[in-house]
Structures are given as C-alpha cells and as structure tokens.
Enzyme design. Structure first.
Site, PDB file in Angstrom:
ATOM      1  N   ARG A   1      34.454  13.466  -3.710  1.00  0.00           N
ATOM      2  CA  ARG A   1      34.807  14.790  -2.967  1.00  0.00           C
ATOM      3  C   ARG A   1      33.652  15.675  -3.221  1.00  0.00           C
ATOM      4  O   ARG A   1      33.468  16.741  -2.723  1.00  0.00           O
ATOM      5  CB  ARG A   1      36.005  15.422  -3.681  1.00  0.00           C
ATOM      6  N   TYR A   2      33.043  15.432  -4.495  1.00  0.00           N
ATOM      7  CA  TYR A   2      31.938  16.233  -4.908  1.00  0.00           C
ATOM      8  C   TYR A   2      30.448  15.399  -4.812  1.00  0.00           C
ATOM      9  O   TYR A   2      30.810  14.308  -5.324  1.00  0.00           O
ATOM     10  CB  TYR A   2      32.106  16.927  -6.357  1.00  0.00           C
TER      11      TYR A   2
ATOM     12  N   ARG B   1      29.457  13.253  -8.137  1.00  0.00           N
ATOM     13  CA  ARG B   1      30.434  12.492  -9.030  1.00  0.00           C
ATOM     14  C   ARG B   1      31.487  11.689  -8.020  1.00  0.00           C
ATOM     15  O   ARG B   1      31.926  12.303  -7.041  1.00  0.00           O
ATOM     16  CB  ARG B   1      31.194  13.147  -9.886  1.00  0.00           C
TER      17      ARG B   1
ATOM     18  N   CYS C   1      50.643   2.599 -14.052  1.00  0.00           N
ATOM     19  CA  CYS C   1      50.753   3.305 -15.178  1.00  0.00           C
ATOM     20  C   CYS C   1      51.846   2.894 -16.146  1.00  0.00           C
ATOM     21  O   CYS C   1      52.849   2.264 -15.434  1.00  0.00           O
ATOM     22  CB  CYS C   1      50.988   4.794 -14.809  1.00  0.00           C
TER      23      CYS C   1
ATOM     24  N   CYS D   1      55.131   9.846 -14.198  1.00  0.00           N
ATOM     25  CA  CYS D   1      55.291  10.998 -14.432  1.00  0.00           C
ATOM     26  C   CYS D   1      56.129  11.799 -13.443  1.00  0.00           C
ATOM     27  O   CYS D   1      55.415  11.492 -12.330  1.00  0.00           O
ATOM     28  CB  CYS D   1      54.164  12.094 -14.956  1.00  0.00           C
TER      29      CYS D   1
ATOM     30  N   CYS E   1      53.771  13.618 -10.826  1.00  0.00           N
ATOM     31  CA  CYS E   1      52.527  13.071 -10.657  1.00  0.00           C
ATOM     32  C   CYS E   1      51.991  13.547  -9.074  1.00  0.00           C
ATOM     33  O   CYS E   1      52.704  13.447  -8.249  1.00  0.00           O
ATOM     34  CB  CYS E   1      52.369  11.748 -10.603  1.00  0.00           C
TER      35      CYS E   1
ATOM     36  N   ARG F   1      49.810  11.953  -7.521  1.00  0.00           N
ATOM     37  CA  ARG F   1      49.455  10.860  -6.654  1.00  0.00           C
ATOM     38  C   ARG F   1      50.795   9.693  -6.783  1.00  0.00           C
ATOM     39  O   ARG F   1      50.896   8.554  -6.644  1.00  0.00           O
ATOM     40  CB  ARG F   1      48.324   9.878  -7.373  1.00  0.00           C
TER      41      ARG F   1
ATOM     42  N   ASP G   1      50.319  20.543  -8.612  1.00  0.00           N
ATOM     43  CA  ASP G   1      50.112  20.412  -7.370  1.00  0.00           C
ATOM     44  C   ASP G   1      51.341  20.360  -6.386  1.00  0.00           C
ATOM     45  O   ASP G   1      52.257  20.140  -6.883  1.00  0.00           O
ATOM     46  CB  ASP G   1      48.999  19.062  -7.017  1.00  0.00           C
TER      47      ASP G   1
ATOM     48  N   ASP H   1      43.623  22.745  -8.004  1.00  0.00           N
ATOM     49  CA  ASP H   1      42.995  21.899  -6.804  1.00  0.00           C
ATOM     50  C   ASP H   1      43.618  22.280  -5.559  1.00  0.00           C
ATOM     51  O   ASP H   1      44.708  22.264  -5.289  1.00  0.00           O
ATOM     52  CB  ASP H   1      43.482  20.502  -6.944  1.00  0.00           C
TER      53      ASP H   1
ATOM     54  N   LYS I   1      38.431  21.787  -6.669  1.00  0.00           N
ATOM     55  CA  LYS I   1      39.236  22.522  -8.049  1.00  0.00           C
ATOM     56  C   LYS I   1      38.486  23.826  -8.196  1.00  0.00           C
ATOM     57  O   LYS I   1      37.227  23.711  -8.227  1.00  0.00           O
ATOM     58  CB  LYS I   1      38.803  21.654  -9.235  1.00  0.00           C
TER      59      LYS I   1
END
Ligand code: SF4
Length: 350
Positions: free
Chosen positions: A90-91, A94, A103, A107, A110, A112, A271, A308, A315
């Site tokens: 995205r950037y 990085r 996981c 959560c 989440c 995702r 989000d 985000d 972000k």
C-alpha cells in the site's frame, strides 16, 4: 500447570460462556465468521457480567449478523493493493507479508474477519517464494510487516525460515511482526519462538492489547522473554465501544503496557468491518478520550489515534489538534491539557 485448549463455537455452552438457548445464534455467527478462543482467555471472562469486556472481544454475538450499509468486506482495501498472494503493498517503502490467515483466537471486531480462519489459510512454499521474490525485486521495500492472521501461530521453524529469508534481502532493513499471541496466548512465546526471531536486521514486535485485564503475569513473562532478546516492543489497541472507550480503562491499559516495556504505538479507530457496528465509537468520542489522556499520563504512554481510510487510501492520524489559527496578526492559538487557550506568535516565514 493446566493445559491451554482451544474452544470453538460448539464448545462455548459446555464451557459456561454462553447460555444453551443461544446455541442457534452462535451457530449462525460461526457460519459467517471464524470463532475460537483459548481456555486461558476464557478464564479471564467474568461470566456473571453480561457486558464483560473480554467476553465482548471473543465470544460471538448475534449483533455480528446485523450489517450496516457503510460496512465493507475489505474495509481497509487490502485486495486493491495485493499484487501477489500474501503481499499487500500500500505504501512505497513497506509491504505486508501474510504467511497465515489463522489466529489462536478470533476477535469479534477483526478488520480481516472475512478471510481469517478461512481457506486457504496458509501460504504454501511456492506462494511464499513468490511473495519473497516480489520483495527481492523491489529495492524500495525497506520494511516488511509480517502479519496475518497471526504469524506467531506458526511453528518456530517456519518463523525462523521467514526471518532468515528476509534478513538476507539486502534492501530490507526492518522486519516487523504484528501479533496478539504474547498477550492472549503467551505460552506460545517459547524460547524456540524467541530464537526464531534472531536476525542481523532490526526485528520489531507489535502486540495488540485492548483491555488492562488482558495484561496477565504470563503475558508479562512472554513480553519479558522478547525484550530480553533485544526486540523492541510496540502495541496497537483498537478503540472498542463497551471494551475500552473509557479514559480510566485506557489509562490503565497504556500504563500497564509501558510498565511491561511495550511502547503504545497506535490507537485504531475501529474499521468498517461487516457486523461490527456495535463496537464502533464516533470519531468525536475517540478524540475526547485522547484529549482527556493528554496531560494526565506520561507521553511514553500516548499512542497515535489513527483511522485507516476505507477503501485502502491509507492510515492517517485523527487525534485532536492542540493548535489552531486565530491568534493576533497571523499567529495561532494553542490549547493546553486543561483546555485553556494560549496565543502563539506567527511562523517566522510569515
Ligand atoms: S488476532 Fe488480529 S487478525 Fe486475528 S482475529 Fe484478532 S484482529 Fe483479526
């Protein structure tokens, strides 16, 4: 020492975490989104409290099946920036590398949640090699953020392979892991896992913690093992209604993290993931909370409040700004932590 077992949707009634009359509700949520928590996490839940902040994060609820119009399956636009499987670029400097979508706990908020815990959950060897090739071929990539899923669910041998490969790419200077494991499943932070992170390059670990009750003695030991290995520790917290949208709770969490040698990094505005409206606060409420922390707690404890931008636009910090236009002759007004306004002279360049 008791064993740490994984509880799935079908175990929640027998574990005493939900009433039997909610079986069908839980089954319907589990058809849509992955469900798991560990017995260690379950032990932190106060079952007598219907609004328990640990239960709210991990025990599914029918509210997750209420989808708001503004919600999205891919709220931060990962897919838009994914040139090869397992990579999000995205950037410019990085990339995210996602070797697994599994996981140890899932959560309920989440971002995702449409992909975690679902197949294909692991990047196989050839897909991982293509992801490494993508990084090798781009000298502008300075930092690789290994995320998921939770990368610390991988066997130490596989983690060591990833670290070794990234360590050997000359232009990669920083390897950063994003994980919830040291806090919610600290027994996985074994000496072998810590050893797997050893590298010539800088390795950072960013842990997620959302409530001070997640900061257990076992978690402290896991974090100490990582910091004694010379790994800088940072944290991310998701601002969650009914969990940590309270100044005293946030203060206890942030102080607790710093006392465990973890520097609070980001406070995320939740989000627009599908079925998570019951967790979201307003941005104004988040800014009030952040403002109330300013001045009250050490600067070491202050994370940056970020959003985000939906759709994958990146972000951005959204915390309250202490400086505004409006002083005399092009000057500014600055607000102190008590809310009192002060004049500040104009910029030297006019
Ligand atoms: S640990 Fe991270 S990726 Fe896994 S369910 Fe929680 S927020 Fe999602």
């Amino acid at each position: 020492m008791s064993l740490n077992r994984t509880l799935r949707a079908q175990n929640l009634v027998s574990a005493g975490l939900v009433e039997a009359d909610r079986t069908e509700e839980i089954r319907r949520v589990a058809k849509e989104f992955a469900v798991a928590l560990t017995t260690d996490v379950a032990a932190l839940i106060d079952v007598a409290n219907p609004a328990d902040p640990i239960a709210a994060q991990f025990v599914p609820s029918g509210a997750e099946l209420e989808f708001a119009d503004e919600e999205r399956a891919d709220p931060i636009g990962d897919a838009r920036w994914s040139p090869v499987r397992g990579i999000v670029h995205r950037y410019p400097d990085r990339v995210l590398l996602k070797p697994t979508l599994l996981c140890p706990v899932y959560c309920r908020f989440c971002f995702r949640r449409e992909v975690v815990g679902k197949r294909p959950a692991i990047l196989d060897r050839s897909a991982l090699e293509r992801a490494f090739d993508y990084i090798r071929q781009r000298p502008e990539i300075w930092e690789v953020i290994v995320t998921g899923g939770d990368p610390f669910i991988l066997a130490p041998r596989r983690l060591a392979d990833i670290v070794r490969t990234l360590d050997q790419i000359p232009h990669v200077a920083v390897i950063r892991f994003h994980t919830r494991v040291p806090v919610i499943d600290p027994r996985r932070v074994t000496p072998a896992l810590v050893q797997a992170l050893a590298a010539e390059k800088a390795v950072y670990v960013v842990v997620q913690a959302n409530h001070p009750r997640e900061l257990t003695p076992r978690g402290r030991e896991a974090l100490t093992r990582l910091s004694r290995a010379g790994i800088p520790l940072l944290s991310q917290t998701v601002l969650l209604r009914g969990v940590n949208d309270d100044a005293a709770v946030l203060e206890a969490l942030l102080r607790g993290l710093v006392a465990m040698r973890v520097k609070p990094y980001y406070l995320h505005h939740a989000d627009l993931a599908r079925g998570t409206a019951h967790f979201r606060t307003g941005i104004a409420a988040g800014q009030r909370l952040v403002r109330s922390l300013r001045g009250d707690i050490s600067g070491l404890c202050q994370p940056t409040y970020v959003l985000d931008i939906p759709g994958g636009y990146g972000k951005v910090p959204i915390g309250p700004c202490a400086v505004s236009a409006g002083g005399e002759a092009g000057g500014r007004t600055v607000e102190d932590p008590a809310g009192v306004q002060h004049a500040y002279p104009p910029d030297p360049e006019g």
